[in-house]
Scaffold this motif. Sequence first.
Motif, PDB file in Angstrom:
ATOM      1  N   ALA A 170      62.941  44.945  14.717  1.00 37.47           N
ATOM      2  CA  ALA A 170      62.101  44.715  15.891  1.00 37.47           C
ATOM      3  C   ALA A 170      62.016  43.207  16.135  1.00 37.47           C
ATOM      4  O   ALA A 170      62.031  42.409  15.198  1.00 37.47           O
ATOM      5  CB  ALA A 170      60.717  45.308  15.709  1.00 37.47           C
ATOM      6  N   ALA A 171      61.899  42.844  17.415  1.00 42.71           N
ATOM      7  CA  ALA A 171      61.813  41.432  17.788  1.00 42.71           C
ATOM      8  C   ALA A 171      61.252  41.338  19.195  1.00 42.71           C
ATOM      9  O   ALA A 171      61.407  42.265  20.000  1.00 42.71           O
ATOM     10  CB  ALA A 171      63.182  40.776  17.701  1.00 42.71           C
ATOM     11  N   PRO A 172      60.592  40.210  19.520  1.00 44.80           N
ATOM     12  CA  PRO A 172      60.121  40.022  20.899  1.00 44.80           C
ATOM     13  C   PRO A 172      61.303  39.887  21.854  1.00 44.80           C
ATOM     14  O   PRO A 172      62.385  39.405  21.494  1.00 44.80           O
ATOM     15  CB  PRO A 172      59.318  38.723  20.831  1.00 44.80           C
ATOM     16  N   PHE A 173      61.073  40.308  23.078  1.00 42.75           N
ATOM     17  CA  PHE A 173      62.127  40.232  24.079  1.00 42.75           C
ATOM     18  C   PHE A 173      62.583  38.791  24.300  1.00 42.75           C
ATOM     19  O   PHE A 173      63.776  38.527  24.535  1.00 42.75           O
ATOM     20  CB  PHE A 173      61.637  40.847  25.395  1.00 42.75           C
ATOM     21  N   ASP A 174      61.654  37.821  24.209  1.00 42.76           N
ATOM     22  CA  ASP A 174      62.013  36.423  24.447  1.00 42.76           C
ATOM     23  C   ASP A 174      63.023  35.911  23.427  1.00 42.76           C
ATOM     24  O   ASP A 174      63.787  35.003  23.717  1.00 42.76           O
ATOM     25  CB  ASP A 174      60.768  35.537  24.423  1.00 42.76           C
ATOM     26  N   ARG A 175      63.021  36.494  22.221  1.00 33.44           N
ATOM     27  CA  ARG A 175      63.976  36.068  21.206  1.00 33.44           C
ATOM     28  C   ARG A 175      65.342  36.727  21.386  1.00 33.44           C
ATOM     29  O   ARG A 175      66.330  36.265  20.843  1.00 33.44           O
ATOM     30  CB  ARG A 175      63.443  36.391  19.817  1.00 33.44           C
ATOM     31  N   LEU A 176      65.375  37.800  22.140  1.00 37.29           N
ATOM     32  CA  LEU A 176      66.629  38.532  22.320  1.00 37.29           C
ATOM     33  C   LEU A 176      67.394  38.120  23.574  1.00 37.29           C
ATOM     34  O   LEU A 176      68.624  38.268  23.609  1.00 37.29           O
ATOM     35  CB  LEU A 176      66.345  40.037  22.387  1.00 37.29           C
ATOM     36  N   TRP A 199      67.473  54.599  22.453  1.00 40.04           N
ATOM     37  CA  TRP A 199      67.995  53.761  21.366  1.00 40.04           C
ATOM     38  C   TRP A 199      66.991  52.683  20.948  1.00 40.04           C
ATOM     39  O   TRP A 199      67.011  52.222  19.817  1.00 40.04           O
ATOM     40  CB  TRP A 199      69.291  53.079  21.799  1.00 40.04           C
ATOM     41  N   VAL A 200      66.111  52.298  21.875  1.00 40.17           N
ATOM     42  CA  VAL A 200      65.072  51.310  21.571  1.00 40.17           C
ATOM     43  C   VAL A 200      63.770  51.803  22.166  1.00 40.17           C
ATOM     44  O   VAL A 200      63.744  52.669  23.060  1.00 40.17           O
ATOM     45  CB  VAL A 200      65.417  49.918  22.135  1.00 40.17           C
ATOM     46  N   ARG A 201      62.677  51.182  21.644  1.00 38.39           N
ATOM     47  CA  ARG A 201      61.354  51.468  22.200  1.00 38.39           C
ATOM     48  C   ARG A 201      60.720  50.126  22.554  1.00 38.39           C
ATOM     49  O   ARG A 201      60.681  49.196  21.743  1.00 38.39           O
ATOM     50  CB  ARG A 201      60.495  52.215  21.181  1.00 38.39           C
ATOM     51  N   LEU A 202      60.253  50.080  23.796  1.00 39.94           N
ATOM     52  CA  LEU A 202      59.637  48.849  24.299  1.00 39.94           C
ATOM     53  C   LEU A 202      58.128  48.993  24.209  1.00 39.94           C
ATOM     54  O   LEU A 202      57.547  49.940  24.741  1.00 39.94           O
ATOM     55  CB  LEU A 202      60.061  48.577  25.749  1.00 39.94           C
ATOM     56  N   VAL A 213      60.570  44.723  21.184  1.00 38.25           N
ATOM     57  CA  VAL A 213      61.681  45.676  21.226  1.00 38.25           C
ATOM     58  C   VAL A 213      61.899  46.201  19.809  1.00 38.25           C
ATOM     59  O   VAL A 213      62.107  45.414  18.878  1.00 38.25           O
ATOM     60  CB  VAL A 213      62.956  45.006  21.764  1.00 38.25           C
ATOM     61  N   ARG A 214      61.846  47.536  19.668  1.00 42.09           N
ATOM     62  CA  ARG A 214      62.049  48.167  18.353  1.00 42.09           C
ATOM     63  C   ARG A 214      63.274  49.059  18.414  1.00 42.09           C
ATOM     64  O   ARG A 214      63.427  49.854  19.327  1.00 42.09           O
ATOM     65  CB  ARG A 214      60.833  48.988  17.953  1.00 42.09           C
ATOM     66  N   LEU A 215      64.134  48.892  17.414  1.00 45.63           N
ATOM     67  CA  LEU A 215      65.361  49.685  17.348  1.00 45.63           C
ATOM     68  C   LEU A 215      65.042  51.079  16.798  1.00 45.63           C
ATOM     69  O   LEU A 215      64.414  51.221  15.759  1.00 45.63           O
ATOM     70  CB  LEU A 215      66.397  48.983  16.447  1.00 45.63           C
ATOM     71  N   GLU A 216      65.459  52.107  17.519  1.00 45.24           N
ATOM     72  CA  GLU A 216      65.229  53.480  17.125  1.00 45.24           C
ATOM     73  C   GLU A 216      66.449  54.040  16.393  1.00 45.24           C
ATOM     74  O   GLU A 216      67.572  53.505  16.520  1.00 45.24           O
ATOM     75  CB  GLU A 216      64.931  54.329  18.362  1.00 45.24           C
ATOM     76  N   PRO A 217      66.266  55.111  15.611  1.00 45.83           N
ATOM     77  CA  PRO A 217      67.419  55.734  14.946  1.00 45.83           C
ATOM     78  C   PRO A 217      68.475  56.141  15.951  1.00 45.83           C
ATOM     79  O   PRO A 217      68.171  56.712  17.011  1.00 45.83           O
ATOM     80  CB  PRO A 217      66.794  56.927  14.253  1.00 45.83           C
ATOM     81  N   GLY A 218      69.723  55.866  15.627  1.00 49.16           N
ATOM     82  CA  GLY A 218      70.839  56.157  16.516  1.00 49.16           C
ATOM     83  C   GLY A 218      71.189  54.999  17.425  1.00 49.16           C
ATOM     84  O   GLY A 218      72.272  54.967  18.023  1.00 49.16           O
ATOM     85  N   GLY A 219      70.261  54.043  17.516  1.00 44.70           N
ATOM     86  CA  GLY A 219      70.540  52.914  18.407  1.00 44.70           C
ATOM     87  C   GLY A 219      71.563  51.974  17.852  1.00 44.70           C
ATOM     88  O   GLY A 219      72.283  51.296  18.633  1.00 44.70           O
ATOM     89  N   GLU A 220      71.696  51.910  16.510  1.00 41.67           N
ATOM     90  CA  GLU A 220      72.662  50.973  15.928  1.00 41.67           C
ATOM     91  C   GLU A 220      74.103  51.343  16.251  1.00 41.67           C
ATOM     92  O   GLU A 220      75.001  50.528  16.111  1.00 41.67           O
ATOM     93  CB  GLU A 220      72.481  50.868  14.421  1.00 41.67           C
ATOM     94  N   ASP A 221      74.329  52.618  16.670  1.00 41.27           N
ATOM     95  CA  ASP A 221      75.688  53.036  16.988  1.00 41.27           C
ATOM     96  C   ASP A 221      75.892  53.283  18.486  1.00 41.27           C
ATOM     97  O   ASP A 221      76.985  53.664  18.912  1.00 41.27           O
ATOM     98  CB  ASP A 221      76.029  54.316  16.228  1.00 41.27           C
ATOM     99  N   GLY A 222      74.849  53.118  19.257  1.00 39.74           N
ATOM    100  CA  GLY A 222      74.945  53.419  20.682  1.00 39.74           C
ATOM    101  C   GLY A 222      75.839  52.437  21.433  1.00 39.74           C
ATOM    102  O   GLY A 222      75.896  51.239  21.106  1.00 39.74           O
ATOM    103  N   GLU A 223      76.539  52.931  22.415  1.00 37.52           N
ATOM    104  CA  GLU A 223      77.420  52.098  23.240  1.00 37.52           C
ATOM    105  C   GLU A 223      77.162  52.407  24.714  1.00 37.52           C
ATOM    106  O   GLU A 223      77.062  53.566  25.089  1.00 37.52           O
ATOM    107  CB  GLU A 223      78.889  52.370  22.918  1.00 37.52           C
TER     108      GLU A 223
END
Length: 225
Positions: A170-176, A199-202, A213-223
């Motif tokens: 997870a990270a703030p949107f400003d850092r991404l 894939w993410v939760r805001l 922004v939090r990465l959800e399961p399955g998001g690491e492989d999403g395209e």
Amino acid sequence: MEARRLTLAFPGFQGSAGELLRAVREGRVSPSTLPLGALIDQALDQAAALPLADRAALAAELALLLLFRLGLAERPEAPDPEGARAAVRALADLEAAMERLAARAEARRGVLAVPPAPLPPDPRLAPLSPRLLARLAPPRRPRLPVLRFSGFGLREAWRRIRALLGGVGAAPFDRLAPRRFVPRAVHLAALLEAARRGWVRLVQPELYGAIEVRLEPGGEDGEIG
């Protein structure tokens, strides 16, 4: 104004240079008896009493008389008749020039001396330094940042976000997202698409606060295609 004339005098003669020239031509005065040195000195003394501007106008006649005077000093013997006649003609020329100056001064007696009109201002701009010209120049239209991201779209933005979230979760949107407007908008669009796919939760804890922004399961492989 009385016309200026030379007054020349020696034993047996007194008068102007013009009168002396006529007497020499008519034979009433012999050239061999002329005291040319004394006559030239009398003429130079009278010319020296004139205003400086008038003396400047008589420069040619005065120079000729000075040459005659120097020649007499080098040859103290009596001058030859031709040289004497030439010296008398030079005296007459000096007298004529003085008369012309007097007539011109009389004609300009009522003329008021006024300073010349000022020159018109120079319409050209004063030279300016390149630094000042750069400050006065209108700002250049900035190039659109999108042109600097050739081929950078939602898929590339999502891959970048996914890589950043992979280590922290997870990270703030400003850092991404970059701070420049166009790349930032592309990153936001990619996040919204990833959130729609789960894939993410805001999360925004407070109104107008930072977006997490939090990465959800399955998001690491999403395209995003």
